[in-house]
Enzyme design. Structure first.
Site, PDB file in Angstrom:
ATOM      1  N   GLU A   1       9.198  15.875  16.110  1.00  0.00           N
ATOM      2  CA  GLU A   1       9.693  15.663  14.747  1.00  0.00           C
ATOM      3  C   GLU A   1       9.020  16.680  13.822  1.00  0.00           C
ATOM      4  O   GLU A   1       7.794  16.714  13.715  1.00  0.00           O
ATOM      5  CB  GLU A   1       9.353  14.243  14.274  1.00  0.00           C
ATOM      6  CG  GLU A   1       9.903  13.962  12.896  1.00  0.00           C
ATOM      7  CD  GLU A   1       9.525  12.584  12.356  1.00  0.00           C
ATOM      8  OE1 GLU A   1       8.334  12.232  12.388  1.00  0.00           O
ATOM      9  OE2 GLU A   1      10.426  11.869  11.879  1.00  0.00           O
TER      10      GLU A   1
ATOM     11  N   LYS B   1       0.883  -1.180   0.000  1.00  0.00           N
ATOM     12  CA  LYS B   1       0.000   0.000   0.000  1.00  0.00           C
ATOM     13  C   LYS B   1       0.916   1.224   0.000  1.00  0.00           C
ATOM     14  O   LYS B   1       1.450   1.623   1.032  1.00  0.00           O
ATOM     15  CB  LYS B   1      -0.865  -0.019   1.262  1.00  0.00           C
ATOM     16  CG  LYS B   1      -2.246   0.609   1.112  1.00  0.00           C
ATOM     17  CD  LYS B   1      -2.263   2.060   0.740  1.00  0.00           C
ATOM     18  CE  LYS B   1      -1.985   2.986   1.906  1.00  0.00           C
ATOM     19  NZ  LYS B   1      -1.752   4.389   1.477  1.00  0.00           N
TER      20      LYS B   1
ATOM     21  N   CYS C   1      13.530  10.366   8.015  1.00  0.00           N
ATOM     22  CA  CYS C   1      13.284   9.899   9.384  1.00  0.00           C
ATOM     23  C   CYS C   1      14.539  10.041  10.245  1.00  0.00           C
ATOM     24  O   CYS C   1      14.454  10.361  11.420  1.00  0.00           O
ATOM     25  CB  CYS C   1      12.822   8.460   9.361  1.00  0.00           C
ATOM     26  SG  CYS C   1      13.940   7.382   8.450  1.00  0.00           S
TER      27      CYS C   1
ATOM     28  N   GLU D   1       8.885   1.107  11.465  1.00  0.00           N
ATOM     29  CA  GLU D   1       9.974   2.084  11.275  1.00  0.00           C
ATOM     30  C   GLU D   1       9.321   3.456  11.364  1.00  0.00           C
ATOM     31  O   GLU D   1       8.597   3.865  10.453  1.00  0.00           O
ATOM     32  CB  GLU D   1      10.610   1.903   9.889  1.00  0.00           C
ATOM     33  CG  GLU D   1      11.369   0.616   9.714  1.00  0.00           C
ATOM     34  CD  GLU D   1      12.689   0.606  10.460  1.00  0.00           C
ATOM     35  OE1 GLU D   1      13.159   1.680  10.889  1.00  0.00           O
ATOM     36  OE2 GLU D   1      13.245  -0.483  10.646  1.00  0.00           O
TER      37      GLU D   1
HETATM   38  P1  NAD Z   1       1.923   8.251   7.788  1.00  0.00           P
HETATM   39  O1  NAD Z   1       1.978   7.451   9.016  1.00  0.00           O
HETATM   40  O2  NAD Z   1       0.921   9.338   7.678  1.00  0.00           O
HETATM   41  O3  NAD Z   1       1.643   7.322   6.514  1.00  0.00           O
HETATM   42  C1  NAD Z   1       2.465   6.226   6.188  1.00  0.00           C
HETATM   43  C2  NAD Z   1       1.670   5.213   5.415  1.00  0.00           C
HETATM   44  O4  NAD Z   1       0.660   4.684   6.269  1.00  0.00           O
HETATM   45  C3  NAD Z   1       0.942   5.769   4.192  1.00  0.00           C
HETATM   46  O5  NAD Z   1       0.965   4.807   3.161  1.00  0.00           O
HETATM   47  C4  NAD Z   1      -0.469   5.953   4.705  1.00  0.00           C
HETATM   48  O6  NAD Z   1      -1.441   5.907   3.691  1.00  0.00           O
HETATM   49  C5  NAD Z   1      -0.598   4.769   5.636  1.00  0.00           C
HETATM   50  N1  NAD Z   1      -1.630   4.907   6.665  1.00  0.00           N
HETATM   51  C6  NAD Z   1      -2.099   6.045   7.251  1.00  0.00           C
HETATM   52  N2  NAD Z   1      -3.049   5.749   8.153  1.00  0.00           N
HETATM   53  C7  NAD Z   1      -3.161   4.391   8.165  1.00  0.00           C
HETATM   54  C8  NAD Z   1      -3.982   3.475   8.886  1.00  0.00           C
HETATM   55  N3  NAD Z   1      -4.861   3.883   9.790  1.00  0.00           N
HETATM   56  N4  NAD Z   1      -3.818   2.164   8.660  1.00  0.00           N
HETATM   57  C9  NAD Z   1      -2.911   1.726   7.765  1.00  0.00           C
HETATM   58  N5  NAD Z   1      -2.141   2.541   7.028  1.00  0.00           N
HETATM   59  C10 NAD Z   1      -2.263   3.858   7.228  1.00  0.00           C
HETATM   60  O7  NAD Z   1       3.394   8.767   7.546  1.00  0.00           O
HETATM   61  P2  NAD Z   1       3.903   9.763   6.430  1.00  0.00           P
HETATM   62  O8  NAD Z   1       3.456  11.132   6.801  1.00  0.00           O
HETATM   63  O9  NAD Z   1       3.570   9.198   5.090  1.00  0.00           O
HETATM   64  O10 NAD Z   1       5.495   9.647   6.583  1.00  0.00           O
HETATM   65  C11 NAD Z   1       6.249  10.453   7.400  1.00  0.00           C
HETATM   66  C12 NAD Z   1       6.643   9.711   8.655  1.00  0.00           C
HETATM   67  O11 NAD Z   1       7.322   8.515   8.307  1.00  0.00           O
HETATM   68  C13 NAD Z   1       7.607  10.478   9.523  1.00  0.00           C
HETATM   69  O12 NAD Z   1       7.211  10.399  10.858  1.00  0.00           O
HETATM   70  C14 NAD Z   1       8.926   9.759   9.316  1.00  0.00           C
HETATM   71  O13 NAD Z   1       9.828   9.887  10.376  1.00  0.00           O
HETATM   72  C15 NAD Z   1       8.481   8.361   9.121  1.00  0.00           C
HETATM   73  N6  NAD Z   1       9.516   7.582   8.411  1.00  0.00           N
HETATM   74  C16 NAD Z   1      10.230   6.644   9.126  1.00  0.00           C
HETATM   75  C17 NAD Z   1      11.247   5.920   8.496  1.00  0.00           C
HETATM   76  C18 NAD Z   1      12.048   4.891   9.249  1.00  0.00           C
HETATM   77  O14 NAD Z   1      12.687   4.059   8.605  1.00  0.00           O
HETATM   78  N7  NAD Z   1      12.067   4.899  10.571  1.00  0.00           N
HETATM   79  C19 NAD Z   1      11.529   6.147   7.153  1.00  0.00           C
HETATM   80  C20 NAD Z   1      10.785   7.102   6.472  1.00  0.00           C
HETATM   81  C21 NAD Z   1       9.770   7.814   7.113  1.00  0.00           C
END
Ligand code: NAD
Length: 499
Positions: free
Chosen positions: A400, A194, A303, A269
């Site tokens: 963050e 997804k 991240c 992650e």
């Molecule tokens: P997000 O949590 O909003 O979304 C991530 C994914 O989850 C998207 O595909 C989204 O559609 C999906 N999603 C959202 N709500 C959901 C639900 N209820 N159930 C299942 N899936 C759902 O994150 P974002 O804004 O896309 O990304 C930014 C964040 O990601 C930052 O906090 C960043 O630090 C983190 N990040 C972490 C790493 C790591 O390796 N630790 C790497 C990259 C980004």
């Protein structure tokens, strides 16, 4: 006319791919969505570049069923490890052959400047797949001496977990997707991906390449759509055995709760607020660009971004002058333009969020000595920003931001214990960066810092080393042996024998 960062023909290929990619990929077929499509915009100008299908619970159901069939099919279950390796290497070759186009898609979709998109996003995708391709033939168990009465041969095997849900964020979709996908397939799982609704296109293009590489149909499926609908349906689906999620800490916690009833295996992650520590004996010619790109790279949407800088008083002014000079040369603009170093943030909402943090930094008493503003015009741009006089209780230091905003705190001659305490004082624990020429100091801090990675005198991703977070930065590890083992279950086998 503006000079492009890549050949115009590459941009045309990327646009053509985006135009054909707005459907789900289920059981080897491209499937139209049933509901109203979701528009995807170019964050550099806010204009639509295409649309994706808004996945529903019914689409997820079909994709999970296809992945289950593929998982149980002997063609995949009993595929020789060398054949799985060959397929993954073929996929890596295809990603490499199409790297310019994939990079341009990422630039149009997520805003990342073409240079980093080609070298880091596409380059990382290729490295990750090649690295994981080595695992099918090396994922071994162990033989174990058995002491219960009788004669026994005891050993363990690594069984693939089954159908894995791969949920990916928008900040580096190509690299993250390629890494998760290749680790899952190397372990023998089948997947439903997804992608993030804000930057879904390279995930869909990867699906085309997976098919071209010759993986059996149903092994890799993609359902696009909103997190609240397609994502939630995937997480809650009883046919999912494993969830591999990268995204925000808030969403990760919701996924962990949702997975409890089915006791699904979960890897998370999540976010970060990583510390950089600069000592007076650091090589500033390397540390200044290293710290700068550690927070400004990908416009801070990383991240592991080093967003808190602990800077020793002896080099404070010199370092900040160097940082200002370096930041002043970073051209902010559309990622397809030649010379662009920093692209836009992903969306208007993300820009508003980051500008809100800059405002809160000022109102809590920090001083923006570099940037602190946004260029005018279309696109979601924010200039690289550095705050001094930052305190650990400020929101810009605790939370963050996910934007190009660095908070600097002045060090005097704190002990390693005190320094580690300051750096560890965060609910996150993803990465830490130490800049020094003293080996004992580097080793002393590497032991004390409570984060998933510690990098001394540099940064960057190495796929052979595990990556993940302490505390609220996540659960589990990607990369390395642990990244592939995260898609497996350990089975113990005892075989009785007689003389
Ligand atoms: P997000 O949590 O909003 O979304 C991530 C994914 O989850 C998207 O595909 C989204 O559609 C999906 N999603 C959202 N709500 C959901 C639900 N209820 N159930 C299942 N899936 C759902 O994150 P974002 O804004 O896309 O990304 C930014 C964040 O990601 C930052 O906090 C960043 O630090 C983190 N990040 C972490 C790493 C790591 O390796 N630790 C790497 C990259 C980004």
């Amino acid at each position: 006319m503006t000079e492009l960062a890549c050949a115009a023909a590459i941009v045309e290929r990327a646009k053509a791919a985006i135009a054909r990619l707005g459907r789900h990929f289920i059981d080897g077929e491209w499937v139209s969505g049933s509901g109203a499509p979701i528009t995807v915009e170019n964050p550099a100008d806010g204009r639509a570049i295409g649309a994706i299908a808004a996945g529903t619970a019914a689409d997820i159901d079909r994709a999970v069923a296809a992945a289950r069939r593929a998982f149980e099919d002997p063609a995949w279950q009993h595929m020789a490890a060398a054949e799985r390796e060959r397929l993954l290497l073929r996929l890596a070759d295809l990603v490499e052959a199409n790297a310019d186009e994939l990079a341009a898609i990422e630039t149009l979709d997520n805003g990342m400047p073409f240079g980093p998109s080609r070298m880091m996003a596409a380059g990382s995708a290729i490295s990750a797949i090649r690295y994981n391709a080595g695992w099918p033939r090396r994922l071994t168990g162990e033989t174990v001496p058995v002491s219960v009465p009788g004669q026994w041969h005891g050993y363990t095997v690594r069984d693939p977990l089954g159908v894995a849900a791969l949920i990916v964020p928008w900040n580096a979709p190509l690299a993250i997707t390629a890494n998760k996908l290749s680790a899952a397939l190397a372990a023998g799982c089948t997947v439903v991906l997804k992608p993030a609704e804000l930057a879904p296109m390279t995930g869909l293009r990867l699906a085309e390449l997976v098919a071209e590489a010759g993986f059996p149909k149903g092994v890799a499926n993609v359902v696009t759509g909103l997190g609240s609908e397609a994502g939630a349906a995937l997480v809650n689906h009883p046919g999912i055995d494993k969830i591999s999620f990268t995204g925000s800490t808030a969403t990760g916690k919701g996924i962990l709760r949702a997975s409890a009833d089915g006791l699904k295996r979960v890897s998370l992650e999540l976010g970060g607020k990583s510390a950089s520590i600069v000592f007076p004996d650091a090589d500033l010619a390397r540390a200044i660009p290293g710290v700068a790109m550690g927070i400004f790279g990908n416009s801070g949407q990383v991240c592991a971004a080093g967003s808190r800088l602990f800077l020793h008083a002896d080099v404070f002014d010199r370092f900040l002058d160097g940082l200002a000079e370096f930041a002043g040369k970073l051209k902010v603009g559309p990622g397809l333009n030649a010379g662009t170093a920093l692209g836009p943030l992903i969306s208007a909402a993300q820009k508003d969020r980051v500008m809100g943090y800059i405002e809160s930094g000022r109102s809590e008493g920090a001083n923006a000595v570099i940037g602190g503003d946004a260029p005018g015009g279309a696109g979601h741009f924010v200039n690289p920003t550095v705050f001094v006089d930052a305190r650990p209780d400020m929101r810009i230091v605790r939370e963050e931001i996910f934007g190009p905003v660095l908070s600097v705190m002045r060090l005097s001659d704190e002990s390693s214990d005190d320094l580690a305490r300051m750096a560890n004082a965060s609910e996150y624990g993803l990465s830490a960066y130490v800049w020094t020429s003293s080996l004992p100091r580097a080793q002393g801090l590497a032991r004390r810092l409570r984060s998933g990675s510690v990098k001394v005198n540099g940064s960057g991703m190495e796929f052979a080393l595990p990556f993940g977070g302490y505390r609220q930065s996540g659960i589990g590890r990607e990369n390395g042996r642990s990244g592939v083992e995260a898609f497996t279950e350990t089975k113990a086998v005892m075989i009785g024998w007689q003389d």
